[in-house]
Motif scaffolding. Structure first.
Motif, short mmCIF file in Angstrom:
data_model
loop_
_atom_site.label_atom_id
_atom_site.label_comp_id
_atom_site.label_asym_id
_atom_site.label_seq_id
_atom_site.Cartn_x
_atom_site.Cartn_y
_atom_site.Cartn_z
N HIS A 58 0.79 -1.21 0.00
CA HIS A 58 0.00 0.00 0.00
C HIS A 58 0.84 1.28 0.00
CE1 HIS A 58 -3.63 -2.31 0.43
NE2 HIS A 58 -3.18 -2.88 1.52
N SER A 59 2.09 1.22 0.44
CA SER A 59 2.84 2.46 0.62
C SER A 59 3.23 3.13 -0.69
CB SER A 59 4.10 2.20 1.44
OG SER A 59 5.06 1.51 0.66
N ARG A 60 3.61 2.35 -1.71
CA ARG A 60 4.13 2.87 -2.97
C ARG A 60 5.31 3.81 -2.73
NH1 ARG A 60 2.79 -0.49 -6.39
NH2 ARG A 60 3.04 0.98 -8.09
N LEU A 61 6.13 3.48 -1.75
CA LEU A 61 7.25 4.32 -1.34
C LEU A 61 8.59 3.64 -1.65
CD1 LEU A 61 6.15 5.69 2.15
CD2 LEU A 61 6.32 6.99 0.01
N ILE A 62 9.54 4.43 -2.14
CA ILE A 62 10.93 4.01 -2.30
C ILE A 62 11.77 4.83 -1.33
CG2 ILE A 62 12.92 3.88 -3.86
CD1 ILE A 62 10.64 1.96 -4.59
N GLY A 63 12.48 4.15 -0.45
CA GLY A 63 13.35 4.83 0.50
C GLY A 63 14.67 5.23 -0.16
N VAL A 64 15.21 6.38 0.22
CA VAL A 64 16.47 6.88 -0.34
C VAL A 64 17.45 7.15 0.80
CG1 VAL A 64 17.59 8.72 -1.66
CG2 VAL A 64 15.30 7.93 -2.31
N ILE A 65 18.63 6.57 0.70
CA ILE A 65 19.70 6.83 1.66
C ILE A 65 20.74 7.72 0.99
CG2 ILE A 65 21.56 5.82 3.03
CD1 ILE A 65 19.84 3.30 3.31
N GLY A 82 21.83 15.53 -9.65
CA GLY A 82 21.17 15.29 -10.93
C GLY A 82 20.64 13.88 -11.05
N LEU A 83 21.36 12.92 -10.49
CA LEU A 83 20.93 11.54 -10.52
C LEU A 83 19.59 11.38 -9.81
CD1 LEU A 83 23.24 8.49 -9.82
CD2 LEU A 83 20.99 8.62 -8.77
N LEU A 84 19.44 12.01 -8.65
CA LEU A 84 18.20 11.91 -7.90
C LEU A 84 17.02 12.53 -8.66
CD1 LEU A 84 19.20 12.60 -4.19
CD2 LEU A 84 17.96 10.60 -5.06
N ASN A 85 17.26 13.64 -9.35
CA ASN A 85 16.19 14.25 -10.14
C ASN A 85 15.65 13.28 -11.18
OD1 ASN A 85 16.16 16.76 -8.87
ND2 ASN A 85 17.72 17.61 -10.22
N LYS A 86 16.56 12.63 -11.92
CA LYS A 86 16.15 11.68 -12.95
C LYS A 86 15.51 10.44 -12.33
CE LYS A 86 15.93 9.91 -17.11
NZ LYS A 86 14.98 10.42 -18.11
N PHE A 87 16.08 9.94 -11.25
CA PHE A 87 15.52 8.75 -10.60
C PHE A 87 14.09 9.03 -10.14
CE2 PHE A 87 14.64 6.06 -6.94
CZ PHE A 87 14.99 4.80 -7.42
N ARG A 88 13.89 10.21 -9.58
CA ARG A 88 12.54 10.57 -9.11
C ARG A 88 11.55 10.56 -10.27
NH1 ARG A 88 10.60 16.36 -6.43
NH2 ARG A 88 8.39 15.79 -6.26
N ASN A 89 11.96 11.14 -11.41
CA ASN A 89 11.07 11.14 -12.57
C ASN A 89 10.72 9.72 -13.01
OD1 ASN A 89 11.14 13.93 -12.65
ND2 ASN A 89 12.76 14.02 -14.19
N GLU A 90 11.73 8.86 -13.07
CA GLU A 90 11.52 7.49 -13.51
C GLU A 90 10.62 6.71 -12.55
OE1 GLU A 90 12.73 5.88 -16.34
OE2 GLU A 90 13.30 7.89 -17.00
N ILE A 91 10.86 6.88 -11.27
CA ILE A 91 10.13 6.10 -10.28
C ILE A 91 8.69 6.59 -10.15
CG2 ILE A 91 10.41 7.20 -8.01
CD1 ILE A 91 11.57 3.66 -8.90
N GLU A 92 8.47 7.89 -10.38
CA GLU A 92 7.10 8.42 -10.34
C GLU A 92 6.28 7.89 -11.52
OE1 GLU A 92 7.52 12.64 -10.11
OE2 GLU A 92 7.64 12.64 -7.91
N LEU A 93 6.92 7.70 -12.66
CA LEU A 93 6.23 7.12 -13.82
C LEU A 93 5.74 5.70 -13.53
CD1 LEU A 93 8.47 8.33 -16.79
CD2 LEU A 93 6.16 9.11 -16.22
N ALA A 94 6.42 5.03 -12.61
CA ALA A 94 6.02 3.68 -12.22
C ALA A 94 5.03 3.69 -11.05
CB ALA A 94 7.26 2.86 -11.84
N GLY A 95 4.62 4.90 -10.62
CA GLY A 95 3.61 4.99 -9.57
C GLY A 95 4.14 5.03 -8.16
N TYR A 96 5.42 5.34 -7.99
CA TYR A 96 6.03 5.37 -6.66
C TYR A 96 6.41 6.80 -6.26
CZ TYR A 96 6.50 0.27 -6.83
OH TYR A 96 6.24 -1.07 -6.90
N ASP A 97 6.62 6.99 -4.98
CA ASP A 97 7.10 8.26 -4.45
C ASP A 97 8.36 7.99 -3.63
OD1 ASP A 97 7.24 10.93 -3.94
OD2 ASP A 97 5.47 11.04 -2.67
N LEU A 98 9.15 9.04 -3.38
CA LEU A 98 10.40 8.89 -2.63
C LEU A 98 10.24 9.30 -1.18
CD1 LEU A 98 13.09 10.29 -5.13
CD2 LEU A 98 12.21 7.96 -4.90
N LEU A 99 10.94 8.58 -0.33
CA LEU A 99 11.01 8.92 1.10
C LEU A 99 12.47 8.90 1.50
CD1 LEU A 99 9.70 9.26 3.97
CD2 LEU A 99 9.84 6.77 4.16
#
Length: 344
Positions: A58-65, A82-99
């Protein structure tokens, strides 16, 4: 049993795209989704229930260290920002959010406890604290992980091809006529081996020209920031004043090194040529402009997101994925004619 790998081969779509279509998540073209669903139906595909349970949490969350004690740049880090910006875009397209995960959360909760508290489905390890014992256990914690820097047992790592870049740096300087070439490195760490790999490729390329690399021309800085580069360059120059070129493992160190060289009256590249690594925008303000290597942040982020989505779907990833770095030729390397060896 048909797997999403088989469906990927049949349809020509990637495994993460197959996973999005089958699980009904992510921003996917409807025509693409229907092609995949039809192919799965014809093939008699049955989703692996363990993978299905992972993909429908249910969370749809990706943790970031992300910790940056090495370069002290945080989100302005020349690679990881810059890597995080692109990763966020990619992961949001898959329906996830970052934590973003922090050990300071909830009275010093561990990363793993924080992940379980928030029901995190996967972990992106961007840049952890050096020699953190907990980081070494993430590969066996039961939560899918991917790393973009640290080599962790059981975790896929997506990194630049550092050894190949080191070879290129040595070749550029040698082909420009230099033979007295120094190497200014950052701390050598086995589980975060960027500096080691760049040196390994650099040394191997120089030795391929017929002579052993003189270790006097090697200096390891105490850290990755500019002041360490200033001190490291001072040590290296005082030991090897005949040096005509130097390869430096990151642009922050190069900035400090160039500052020292200019303070002692050395002109770049007339007296000494310099190559850095990272294509750091802050160093572009320096004169002359630094020849350096540009890491493909977008490709690293894209592959990291794909590997993590595969892990979440129950598909194993390779241990290491390497991405080429691009050499950027600017104005800090002098070219002159090498004196040929003439038989008397």
């Amino acid at each position: 049993m048909i797997t999403i790998y088989d469906l990927a081969k049949q349809t020509g779509f990637s495994a993460p795209t197959i996973s999005k279509a089958l699980n009904g998540n992510g921003k996917l073209n409807e025509k693409t989704r229907q092609i995949i669903l039809e192919a799965a139906k014809k093939a008699g595909y049955t989703a692996n229930m363990a993978a299905k349970s992972l993909s429908t949490k249910h969370s749809r969350l990706i943790g970031v260290i992300l910790e940056d004690v090495a370069m002290r740049r945080g989100f302005e880090h020349p690679l990881f920002g810059g890597l995080l910006n692109k990763f966020r875009n990619e992961i949001e397209l898959a329906g996830y959010d970052l934590l973003f995960l922090s050990k300071n959360f909830n009275s010093g909760m561990s990363y793993i406890d924080h992940c379980r508290y928030r029901d995190v489905e996967g972990i992106l390890i961007v840049n952890p604290i050096d020699d953190d014992e907990e980081i070494k256990t993430l590969g066996s914690c039961g939560i899918p992980c991917v790393s973009t820097n640290e080599f962790i047992p059981g975790v896929c790592t997506v990194v630049s091809d550092n050894e190949s870049a080191g070879r290129t740096a040595a070749r550029v300087l040698y082909d420009s006529g230099h033979s007295k070439i120094g190497f200014l490195g950052a701390p050598f760490r086995e589980n975060s081996p960027a500096a080691i790999e760049r040196y390994k490729g650099f040394k191997a390329e120089l030795e391929s020209y017929g002579s052993d690399f003189d270790e006097r021309y090697l200096e390891i800085c105490s850290a990755w920031w500019d002041q360490a580069g200033y001190i490291g360059m001072k040590n290296l120059w005082e030991r090897c004043p005949d040096m005509t070129a130097v390869f430096i493992v990151c642009d922050s160190l190069a900035f400090g090194a160039m500052k020292y060289l200019m303070e002692i009256g050395k002109s770049i590249p007339e007296d000494i040529s310099v190559i850095g690594f990272d294509d750091d925008t802050t160093v572009l303000k320096a004169a002359p402009q630094l020849s350096t290597f540009r890491q493909d942040r977008d490709r690293i982020a894209q592959l990291a997101s794909e590997m993590l989505l595969q892990e979440i779907a129950g598909i194993p990833s390779p241990e290491v994925v390497r991405v080429p770095a691009q050499y950027i030729n600017r104005s800090s390397v002098r070219r002159f004619n090498r004196i040929p060896n003439v038989a008397l």
